[in-house]
Design a protein around this motif. Structure first.
Motif, mmCIF file in Angstrom:
data_model
loop_
_atom_site.group_PDB
_atom_site.id
_atom_site.type_symbol
_atom_site.label_atom_id
_atom_site.label_comp_id
_atom_site.label_asym_id
_atom_site.label_seq_id
_atom_site.Cartn_x
_atom_site.Cartn_y
_atom_site.Cartn_z
ATOM 1 N N ARG A 1 0.856 -1.191 0.000
ATOM 2 C CA ARG A 1 0.000 0.000 0.000
ATOM 3 C C ARG A 1 0.891 1.240 0.000
ATOM 4 N N THR A 2 0.476 2.249 -0.724
ATOM 5 C CA THR A 2 1.167 3.530 -0.684
ATOM 6 C C THR A 2 0.152 4.590 -0.313
ATOM 7 N N GLU A 3 0.404 5.235 0.802
ATOM 8 C CA GLU A 3 -0.463 6.308 1.285
ATOM 9 C C GLU A 3 0.398 7.545 1.424
ATOM 10 N N SER A 4 -0.018 8.621 0.761
ATOM 11 C CA SER A 4 0.813 9.822 0.668
ATOM 12 C C SER A 4 2.126 9.404 0.025
ATOM 13 N N GLY B 1 12.862 2.437 5.161
ATOM 14 C CA GLY B 1 12.406 3.201 3.995
ATOM 15 C C GLY B 1 10.952 2.900 3.671
ATOM 16 N N TYR B 2 10.334 2.039 4.442
ATOM 17 C CA TYR B 2 8.927 1.677 4.318
ATOM 18 C C TYR B 2 8.477 1.167 5.679
ATOM 19 N N ARG B 3 7.191 0.915 5.829
ATOM 20 C CA ARG B 3 6.656 0.411 7.088
ATOM 21 C C ARG B 3 6.154 -1.018 6.879
ATOM 22 N N VAL B 4 6.431 -1.883 7.863
ATOM 23 C CA VAL B 4 5.886 -3.241 7.880
ATOM 24 C C VAL B 4 4.759 -3.243 8.905
ATOM 25 N N TRP B 5 3.586 -3.655 8.458
ATOM 26 C CA TRP B 5 2.431 -3.744 9.336
ATOM 27 C C TRP B 5 1.941 -5.185 9.310
ATOM 28 N N GLN C 1 3.722 0.861 2.611
ATOM 29 C CA GLN C 1 3.536 -0.117 3.673
ATOM 30 C C GLN C 1 3.466 -1.507 3.075
ATOM 31 N N LEU C 2 4.109 -2.467 3.734
ATOM 32 C CA LEU C 2 3.929 -3.878 3.421
ATOM 33 C C LEU C 2 3.015 -4.417 4.510
#
Length: 175
Positions: free
Chosen positions: A33-36, A157-161, A40-41
């Motif tokens: 997902r890309t928000e703004s 460089g990204y977020r893992v959720w 996010q993975l």
């Protein structure tokens, strides 16, 4: 004069920071997902399952460093199952190829270099409420800068959720 040189050396070594590289990878089990401007993975939480994500760790400074450990702080709820890597290619080319990855081993990084690293974690057997989960956006890295050992949380460089969409409650043995 010697004191000034020594103080400069210590300051330089102790303030050295690594940064996230320009590449990342996910094993296909994650929704991207890309928000703004934030990527996010999103992995679905199931106790005992494994998830793998990849990142590059960049040396932004003009002197070499040696990365000696990745995801080695032991300060997280999930268990790190393995850390593997591909060697950086020619001219800084980053190649994420999980089929040819080898067990992590110390790697020397020149200025601007960034090795691809894969981290595989095993999901914990814990209870989550509906819609909750684990979120992280950095990884622990141990390295030597100018001969001195350092430890840093390096941004991915990204977020893992890791989310629990249905409020999973683990079963106990014997239930």
């Amino acid at each position: 004069m010697t004191f000034v040189l020594f103080a400069g050396y210590l300051t330089t070594a102790l303030t050295h920071r690594l940064d996230h590289g320009g590449s990342w990878w996910q094993d296909g089990a994650a929704e991207v997902r890309t928000e703004s401007e934030r990527t996010q993975l999103v992995f679905t939480f199931y106790p005992g399952d494994r998830m793998t994500f990849g990142t590059t760790i960049r040396n932004p400074r003009p002197w070499p460093v040696t990365i000696t450990g990745v995801a080695d702080d032991g300060d997280h709820i999930f268990r790190v199952s393995s850390v593997t890597m591909n060697r950086p290619g020619d001219a800084g080319y980053v190649n994420f190829d999980s089929t040819t990855a080898v067990a992590f081993q110390p790697v020397n990084l020149g200025p601007g270099e960034e090795p691809p690293v894969f981290v595989t974690v095993t999901m914990p057997d814990v209870q989550f409420g509906e819609g909750s989960g684990l979120v992280f956006d950095d990884v622990a890295v141990s390295f030597n800068a100018l001969g001195l050992p350092r430890h840093q949380q390096v941004p991915l460089g990204y977020r893992v959720w890791v989310r629990a969409p249905n409020g999973y409650v683990p079963r106990r043995v014997g239930d």
